[in-house]
Design an enzyme around this catalytic site. Structure first.
Site, PDB file in Angstrom:
ATOM      1  N   SER A  13       0.801  -1.143   0.002  1.00 37.88           N
ATOM      2  CA  SER A  13      -0.019  -0.037   0.034  1.00 37.88           C
ATOM      3  C   SER A  13       1.007   1.286  -0.103  1.00 37.88           C
ATOM      4  O   SER A  13       1.688   1.348   0.897  1.00 37.88           O
ATOM      5  CB  SER A  13      -1.069  -0.086   1.193  1.00 37.88           C
ATOM      6  N   HIS A  36      -1.275  -1.421  -4.370  1.00 37.64           N
ATOM      7  CA  HIS A  36      -2.700  -1.209  -3.436  1.00 37.64           C
ATOM      8  C   HIS A  36      -2.660   0.336  -3.249  1.00 37.64           C
ATOM      9  O   HIS A  36      -1.689   1.028  -2.741  1.00 37.64           O
ATOM     10  CB  HIS A  36      -2.450  -1.848  -2.437  1.00 37.64           C
ATOM     11  N   ASP A  38      -5.048   3.256  -1.997  1.00 34.39           N
ATOM     12  CA  ASP A  38      -6.061   3.758  -1.079  1.00 34.39           C
ATOM     13  C   ASP A  38      -6.616   5.181  -1.409  1.00 34.39           C
ATOM     14  O   ASP A  38      -5.838   6.178  -1.045  1.00 34.39           O
ATOM     15  CB  ASP A  38      -5.684   3.954   0.466  1.00 34.39           C
ATOM     16  N   MET A  40      -9.477   7.849  -0.590  1.00 37.91           N
ATOM     17  CA  MET A  40     -10.202   8.363   1.045  1.00 37.91           C
ATOM     18  C   MET A  40     -10.709   9.694   0.590  1.00 37.91           C
ATOM     19  O   MET A  40      -9.957  10.660   0.148  1.00 37.91           O
ATOM     20  CB  MET A  40      -9.393   8.187   2.006  1.00 37.91           C
ATOM     21  N   HIS A  69      -8.411   0.778  -3.892  1.00 36.29           N
ATOM     22  CA  HIS A  69      -9.364   0.495  -2.740  1.00 36.29           C
ATOM     23  C   HIS A  69     -10.071   1.781  -2.427  1.00 36.29           C
ATOM     24  O   HIS A  69      -9.320   2.807  -1.894  1.00 36.29           O
ATOM     25  CB  HIS A  69      -8.327   0.053  -1.336  1.00 36.29           C
ATOM     26  N   MET A  71     -12.153   4.107  -0.624  1.00 34.52           N
ATOM     27  CA  MET A  71     -12.846   4.333   0.942  1.00 34.52           C
ATOM     28  C   MET A  71     -13.447   5.847   0.694  1.00 34.52           C
ATOM     29  O   MET A  71     -13.271   6.590   1.251  1.00 34.52           O
ATOM     30  CB  MET A  71     -11.900   4.339   1.966  1.00 34.52           C
ATOM     31  N   MET A 140     -11.529  -6.092   5.724  1.00 27.57           N
ATOM     32  CA  MET A 140     -10.594  -5.151   6.428  1.00 27.57           C
ATOM     33  C   MET A 140     -10.197  -5.520   7.753  1.00 27.57           C
ATOM     34  O   MET A 140     -11.012  -6.227   8.703  1.00 27.57           O
ATOM     35  CB  MET A 140     -11.424  -3.765   6.700  1.00 27.57           C
ATOM     36  N   ASP A 178      -6.596  -6.615   4.633  1.00 27.43           N
ATOM     37  CA  ASP A 178      -5.739  -5.122   4.529  1.00 27.43           C
ATOM     38  C   ASP A 178      -5.753  -4.657   5.856  1.00 27.43           C
ATOM     39  O   ASP A 178      -7.157  -4.399   6.567  1.00 27.43           O
ATOM     40  CB  ASP A 178      -6.467  -4.417   3.548  1.00 27.43           C
TER      41      ASP A 178
HETATM   42  C1  DX5 Z   1      -6.175   1.567   5.776  1.00 24.99           C
HETATM   43  C2  DX5 Z   1      -5.781   1.374   4.149  1.00 24.99           C
HETATM   44  C3  DX5 Z   1      -4.661   0.303   4.269  1.00 24.99           C
HETATM   45  C4  DX5 Z   1      -3.149   1.065   5.051  1.00 24.99           C
HETATM   46  C5  DX5 Z   1      -2.771  -0.410   5.398  1.00 24.99           C
HETATM   47  O1  DX5 Z   1      -7.433   1.907   5.729  1.00 24.99           O
HETATM   48  O2  DX5 Z   1      -6.892   0.642   3.589  1.00 24.99           O
HETATM   49  O3  DX5 Z   1      -4.489  -0.174   2.792  1.00 24.99           O
HETATM   50  O4  DX5 Z   1      -2.247   1.259   4.240  1.00 24.99           O
HETATM   51  O5  DX5 Z   1      -1.777   0.122   6.263  1.00 24.99           O
HETATM   52  P1  DX5 Z   1      -0.935  -1.041   7.344  1.00 24.99           P
HETATM   53  O6  DX5 Z   1      -0.269  -2.273   6.523  1.00 24.99           O
HETATM   54  O7  DX5 Z   1       0.187  -0.140   7.656  1.00 24.99           O
HETATM   55  O8  DX5 Z   1      -1.980  -1.318   8.356  1.00 24.99           O
HETATM   56 ZN    ZN Z   2      -6.423  -0.423   1.776  1.00 21.22          ZN
END
Ligand code: DX5
Ligand code: ZN
Length: 228
Positions: A13, A36, A38, A40, A69, A71, A140, A178
């Site tokens: 990620s 990956h 993210d 948001m 991903h 969010m 998750m 994740d």
């Molecule tokens: C959190 C993200 C993850 C995040 C994971 O909401 O969806 O992808 O980057 O980070 P680590 O591996 O540090 O928990």
């Molecule tokens: Zn993620």
């Protein structure tokens, strides 16, 4: 679970990477199975990262597959654009979609793999009949929003139930985890039946991110083999 040997995929990620130089940061993980990303919106989760223009720039910067991903709220409206941007997989949250079957079909129609994510406290069972519509189910293992949080062991039974349900139905859906994935937790997730692993801080917090992701993937593969 007889002789079944699953493949193991490790998706770093970039949430834990240096956002001022994403192209260079992605170049540090050439052995990754996918990147990956993210997304948001500061609404579905209390954090804001990046959106479609940055994903399009990342698409131009790497030939690695992109695992998006989302969010974000109102996934039905926004998710198809990420498939059109050339992402190999687009994962929306079930909690943010009013029509998850229709959305999954729209993603596939645009050439992307369809993923659906569940927050830690969201039940799996209402969604079991739509596993055939999905290429990936993301369970998750932290509350979404931030990197570096502790792995929630309470999700392990849900990983087991998802894997069992998919195997029983003969559905080739990947089970992704994740959040909090590290050398301390990846074995438990793999033994429970996950086969796609996201790791942010455990990869980008290492001196050599590529070596770290390879070691994590090897560890998951060994755990899968031992429970196969
Ligand atoms: C959190 C993200 C993850 C995040 C994971 O909401 O969806 O992808 O980057 O980070 P680590 O591996 O540090 O928990
Ligand atoms: Zn993620």
């Amino acid at each position: 679970m007889a002789e079944l040997q699953r493949s193991v995929h490790l998706h770093p990620s970039i949430l834990s990477a240096d956002f001022s130089q994403l192209g260079e940061e992605i170049a540090r993980i050439p052995s990754a199975d996918a990147v990956h990303v993210d997304v948001m919106d500061n609404h579905f989760v209390p954090n804001l990262t990046l959106g479609l223009p940055v994903v399009e720039a990342i698409r131009r910067a790497t030939s690695l597959p992109l695992d998006i991903h989302l969010m974000i709220s109102d996934a039905d409206r926004w998710a198809p654009g990420y498939a059109e941007a050339g992402a190999e997989s687009v994962t929306f949250h079930a909690e943010a979609s009013g029509a998850p079957i229709r959305l999954a079909r729209e993603l596939r129609a645009r050439g992307a793999q369809a993923g659906m994510a569940l927050k830690p406290a969201t039940a799996l069972e209402p969604y079991l009949d739509m596993l055939t519509e999905l290429d990936m189910l993301l369970l998750m293992t932290v509350e979404p929003g931030f990197g570096g949080q502790a792995f929630l062991e309470v999700v392990l039974p849900k990983i087991r139930r998802a894997r069992q349900a998919a195997d029983d139905a003969g559905v080739p859906v990947a089970v992704q985890v994740d959040g909090g994935i590290s050398a301390q937790t990846i074995t438990a997730a793999a033994e429970a039946g996950a086969d796609v692993f996201v790791a942010g801080s455990a990869v980008y917090g290492a001196d050599d991110p590529d070596a770290a992701l390879i070691a994590l993937r090897d560890q998951a593969a060994a755990a899968q083999g031992s429970c196969g």
